[in-house]
Design a protein around this motif. Structure first.
Motif, PDB file in Angstrom:
ATOM      1  N   VAL A 243       0.382   9.021  -1.516  1.00 15.63           N
ATOM      2  CA  VAL A 243      -0.636   9.389  -2.495  1.00 15.63           C
ATOM      3  C   VAL A 243      -0.266  10.705  -3.175  1.00 15.63           C
TER       4      VAL A 243
ATOM      5  N   TRP B 171      -8.953   3.450   1.568  1.00 12.76           N
ATOM      6  CA  TRP B 171      -9.322   4.658   0.815  1.00 12.76           C
ATOM      7  C   TRP B 171      -9.706   4.359  -0.627  1.00 12.76           C
ATOM      8  N   PHE B 172      -8.871   3.573  -1.281  1.00  9.64           N
ATOM      9  CA  PHE B 172      -9.016   3.467  -2.743  1.00  9.64           C
ATOM     10  C   PHE B 172      -9.678   2.188  -3.225  1.00  9.64           C
ATOM     11  N   SER B 173      -9.992   1.269  -2.277  1.00  8.02           N
ATOM     12  CA  SER B 173     -10.617   0.035  -2.766  1.00  8.02           C
ATOM     13  C   SER B 173     -11.731  -0.482  -1.870  1.00  8.02           C
TER      14      SER B 173
ATOM     15  N   PRO C 253     -14.197   3.358  -4.686  1.00  7.77           N
ATOM     16  CA  PRO C 253     -13.848   3.579  -6.101  1.00  7.77           C
ATOM     17  C   PRO C 253     -15.007   4.184  -6.890  1.00  7.77           C
TER      18      PRO C 253
ATOM     19  N   ILE D 226     -15.358   7.802  -6.015  1.00 11.28           N
ATOM     20  CA  ILE D 226     -14.266   8.578  -6.614  1.00 11.28           C
ATOM     21  C   ILE D 226     -14.550   8.856  -8.091  1.00 11.28           C
TER      22      ILE D 226
ATOM     23  N   LEU E 249      -4.427   9.041 -10.448  1.00 13.87           N
ATOM     24  CA  LEU E 249      -5.542   8.632  -9.588  1.00 13.87           C
ATOM     25  C   LEU E 249      -5.999   7.222  -9.964  1.00 13.87           C
TER      26      LEU E 249
ATOM     27  N   LEU F 251      -6.099   3.707  -7.702  1.00 13.74           N
ATOM     28  CA  LEU F 251      -7.229   2.777  -7.626  1.00 13.74           C
ATOM     29  C   LEU F 251      -6.767   1.364  -7.981  1.00 13.74           C
TER      30      LEU F 251
END
Lengths: 379, 520
Positions: A125, A184-186, A196, A199, A254, A258
């Motif tokens: 990341v 973390w991202f989805s 998301p 974020i 970023l 995502l």
């Protein structure tokens, strides 16, 4: 020659004057409230458009207002919303960043490639964000140091970065199986909100704070509003421009993370055309491409206006070709209403409408009747 | 009529009485704020009618309405006895009303002929543009304004005066019966002003009626037969220039007696009172051999703490560029500068500001203020760190300081949140001045500080500069206005980019002939 001369305005036209005077006192009686409402108008029109589209979606299809669909729309919009926030800062200075779509692509490729090589998600990341920030730095150098027009500089970067991501990728696509990254991202959630969403909300709120309450934000409005005045006031114009391009690159990185987590892959095809969605979102949100206007929250609302329309059209089964046409038309209407002063222009056109046309029988110009006759139409 | 209170019989409009342009009861409000409240105006053929008034008095609004750019809320306009309604500038032009704006509306890349005939290029066979016809017609139009120019040359290569002639020829070619002239002399050097006046008088003799706007009283009295004064959106008074004085006009403009003021002194030809205190402290800023290719050459001087130094020159003599250079706003080709005896390059505004040097730029709109930003934001723009902690702005502190300065400088604003673009020129200039007062600048460099500023605000600005100097500040005034140079402690005279003289306040005669004769 004649002189219409008195110490007070022409007494011959007393009735016309009193008519005009009355109209002005009436409209200036409540200036505070009215003016404040008018100052808030652009964004409120945007909210009306947003609510209107949601209502249309609700009427058009029962699938629209479901938790599942809402989550889908918001999660997908998060990517463009983050891009729009970065784009907003660049546009605020009077610039433009066309390279963010490519930056999304290279970010998915870099992160996927690193994780495929067994690099821990956290390191991947950070490395990805560094790469994205470097793209922004390149834009900044081209614009600030070489003095290229932002449109040209970032168009060139778009091509360079796209090419670079093809080269790095080398195979067709790189799938992502790192569960903590995807978490973390989805897929993850925090306090009931999908990650998301959290974020982009955090990004938007920080951006709104920066724009409105920090000296950096104020400087950007000044640079976009009048660059020469900003320079003569001793503002660090070059440094600030550099910062906005790096910021835009960073946020594109970023957004790339995502996208990678959502699609479970890295590919140089991801993100193509996102830069135009982000720019459309910013201008629908009331920013001016000449700079100095708008705010990040409106840009994000603009993003939602566009993505909800797309979603509704998907749900009711409009095929993708007419969708593009409708999307373009909606952008035109929204921008006309929000930033091109469309509301005021429509209102003044309506007001002018009922006035006597040129074909009307000529009146005696000196007759005071023409004054009061025209006055009521203004109030 | 001879006095501010004219005979009513004389002023009563004659219904349809041969007037070229008749304006009756024009009213206009912007978002509830009245700009014009029932204005009457009469213009006869061959008359040059001055429109005077402070900024915000309604002059521009009236011009916009007469030129078709805005529609009035009420009232009527009659041209040669025919009532007209303008929905666009095109309508006004069709009715024979042509406007010469302050900023000329020419296309610099196109030729003189093309610019003159831009509204309707003459065509020949196959609807192609007929160049010979175009050149002939352009030459004829130029002849009527008394100029002979190469009609094939691009307009961009012409001088300001010649460009203005092209603009006039354009209006004449379109059969102008009424000309609206908005501050046509604001960018012209004096010899060209004289030439322009001859042209305008020539047009008047041909029967063209003119409405002439200018802030310069001497011009109104040289050129015009009538002066109408607007104040707060109403016609305050009309004067015949033969039977009135400039002081009466100015009194009507500001609505109060001017006795003993700077403006009054200037108008009555007296020596304008000095802004500076004459103090000559230590050398604060020194310049040696400053040159910028094509602008100024080998200029050297010392600026002493507490003095007011004038740099006088005709428009384009290099004084503006020199002033900008000292404020770090322009890059020079060669030469050294030092602040407090220590070499300082002054290579950027940022560096100059660090040394306490602030600039009041000549063109407020393009380089002075941020139009959409609030008054408070513009005032604190150069000192943001003072109004923030850890880069987070302290809005309350900012507003409080802005309010304090707005009051001290007598700025006419409704609130410090008001966007600066909505203010009059004088108030905008004060906002920029306030920016440097907040910053506690030691040296204020003013480039044409009162250009486009009305009489009342002009005086305020002189007063503020005087105050600034009295409290120990140092001022440079770069100006093409002789009265402004006369207010300084010391005057450097510039001609064609060279410093040709250095004159002490006491060496200059009250009319400034000592300065003028050195312009060459």
């Amino acid at each position: 020659m004649t002189h219409s001369t008195t110490t007070t305005p022409g007494s011959a036209n007393g009735s016309a004057n009193s008519g005009g005077g009355a109209s002005t006192t009436r409209s200036s009686a409540t200036p505070g409230l009215l003016d404040r409402a008018k100052a808030a108008l652009p964004r409120s029109y945007l909210l009306i458009v947003l609510v209107g589209i949601i209502v249309i979606g609700f009427i058009a299809t029962p699938d629209f207002l479901t938790v599942r669909n809402a989550t889908n729309v918001i999660s997908f919009s998060a990517i463009v919303a983050v891009l729009a926030v970065g784009q907003f800062f660049v546009v605020l200075t009077g610039g433009i960043d066309l390279s963010v779509g490519s930056t999304v692509a290279i970010s998915t490729v870099v992160s996927a490639l690193l994780m495929q090589q067994g690099v821990p998600a956290g390191v991947a990341v950070i490395a990805t964000l560094v790469v994205a920030a470097l793209v922004g730095l390149l834009n900044g150098v081209l614009v600030v140091v070489l003095g290229l027009a932002p449109f040209i500089a970032t168009l060139a970067t778009l091509s360079i970065v796209q090419g670079a991501s093809y080269i790095i990728q080398s195979t067709s696509l790189i799938s992502i199986s790192n569960t903590s990254f995807v978490q973390w991202f989805s897929d993850g959630a925090w306090l009931g909100l999908p990650n998301p969403v959290s974020i982009f909300l955090v990004v938007m709120l920080i951006a709104a704070f920066v724009a409105k309450y920090t000296t950096f934000g104020r400087r950007l409005y000044a640079i976009g509003g009048n660059r020469e005045a900003a320079r003569l006031s001793g503002l660090p114009v070059s440094r600030d421009l550099m910062t906005t391009y790096i910021l835009s690159g960073l946020l594109a990185g970023l957004a790339g993370l995502l996208a990678a987590a959502q699609l479970l892959q890295g590919s140089s095809l991801i993100g193509q055309g996102y830069e135009l969605d982000a720019i459309a979102a910013v201008v629908v949100g009331g920013a001016s491409l000449f700079g100095g206007k708008g705010d990040p929250i409106s840009a994000v609302i603009g993003c939602f206006v566009i993505s909800i329309i797309t979603n509704v059209m998907n749900l009711i089964g409009i095929s993708s070709e007419p969708q593009l046409v409708i999307k373009g038309a909606v952008i035109i209407i929204a921008v006309f209403l929000s930033s091109a002063g469309g509301v005021a222009r429509i209102r003044s056109a309506l007001r002018r409408g009922p006035r006597p046309s040129r074909g009307a029988p000529p009146q005696n110009p000196a007759a005071p009747t023409s004054g009061p006759a025209a006055t009521p139409s203004t109030t | 009529m001879s006095s501010p209170a004219p005979d009513p019989a004389d002023s009563a409009p004659v219904p349809g009485g041969g007037g070229l342009l008749q304006v009756r009861g024009i009213t206009k409000a912007y978002v509830g704020v009245p700009a014009l409240k029932g204005v009457d105006l009469d213009l006869s053929a061959g008359s040059i009618h001055a429109l005077a008034g402070q900024n915000g008095a309604g002059k521009s609004t009236l011009i916009k309405i007469l030129s078709g750019a805005e529609s009035p809320d009420a009232g009527s306009i009659t041209v040669s006895g025919r009532p007209v309604t303008f929905r666009s500038p095109q309508d006004a032009q069709d009715a024979g009303i042509q406007t010469i704006h302050q900023e000329l509306s020419l296309v610099p890349q196109l030729s003189v002929a093309e610019n003159v005939l831009l509204g309707g290029l003459p065509t020949g066979g196959l609807r192609a543009v007929s160049w010979p016809t175009m050149r002939t017609q352009a030459r004829q139009a130029l002849e009527r304004v008394g100029f002979s120019l190469d009609v094939a040359a691009p307009v961009g290569n012409l001088s300001v005066a010649e460009q203005q002639a092209v603009e006039l020829a354009k209006a004449i070619h379109r059969n102008a019966r009424v000309l609206l002239l908005d501050e046509p002399t604001s960018t012209l050097p004096p010899p060209d002003v004289q030439r322009l006046f001859e042209v305008l008088e020539g047009l008047a003799a041909q029967g063209v009626g003119m409405i002439y706007i200018s802030h310069r009283m001497d011009e109104l009295y040289r050129l015009c037969d009538t002066v109408s004064v607007l104040r707060d959106g109403t016609l305050a008074q009309s004067f015949s220039t033969q039977n009135s004085t400039a002081a009466q006009v100015v009194s009507a403009m500001v609505g109060r007696d001017l006795k003993g003021s700077l403006a009054e002194a200037a108008l009555s030809g007296q020596r304008s009172p000095r802004i500076g205190t004459g103090a000559r402290g230590e050398v604060i800023l020194s310049a040696r051999d400053l040159s910028e290719a094509g602008e100024y050459h080998g200029v050297s001087f010392d600026l002493h703490e507490g003095e007011v130094l004038g740099i006088a020159g005709l428009v384009g003599s290099g004084q503006s560029e020199l002033a900008s250079c000292l404020a770090g706003a322009r890059t020079r080709t060669s030469g050294q500068t030092a602040v407090d005896g220590t070499p300082a390059a002054l290579a950027s505004p940022r560096e100059a500001i660090k040394h306490g040097i602030g600039l009041l730029p000549q063109d407020r709109k393009t380089s002075g203020f941020v139009p959409d930003m609030s008054v408070a934001g513009n005032i604190t723009l150069a000192s943001l760190p003072m109004f923030s902690r850890f880069s987070v702005r302290d809005q309350r502190k900012e507003n409080a300081e802005a309010r304090r300065l707005a009051e001290r400088l007598g700025m006419r604003i409704t609130s410090v949140d008001q966007p600066v673009k909505t203010l009059s020129g004088g108030t905008q200039q004060k906002a920029i001045l306030a920016r440097w007062l907040v910053r506690s600048a030691r040296v204020l460099i003013c480039d044409e500080p009162t250009r486009g500023v009305d009489v009342g605000a002009k005086e305020d600005i002189y007063e503020l500069l005087r105050e600034f100097a009295a409290s120990g500040g140092t001022v440079i005034v770069a100006s093409s206005e002789i009265p402004e140079a006369l207010m300084c402690d010391r005057v450097l005279v510039m001609a064609s980019g060279q410093m040709v003289a250095e004159l002490d306040h006491d060496d200059i005669d009250p009319r400034g002939a000592a300065i003028i004769e050195r312009f060459g």
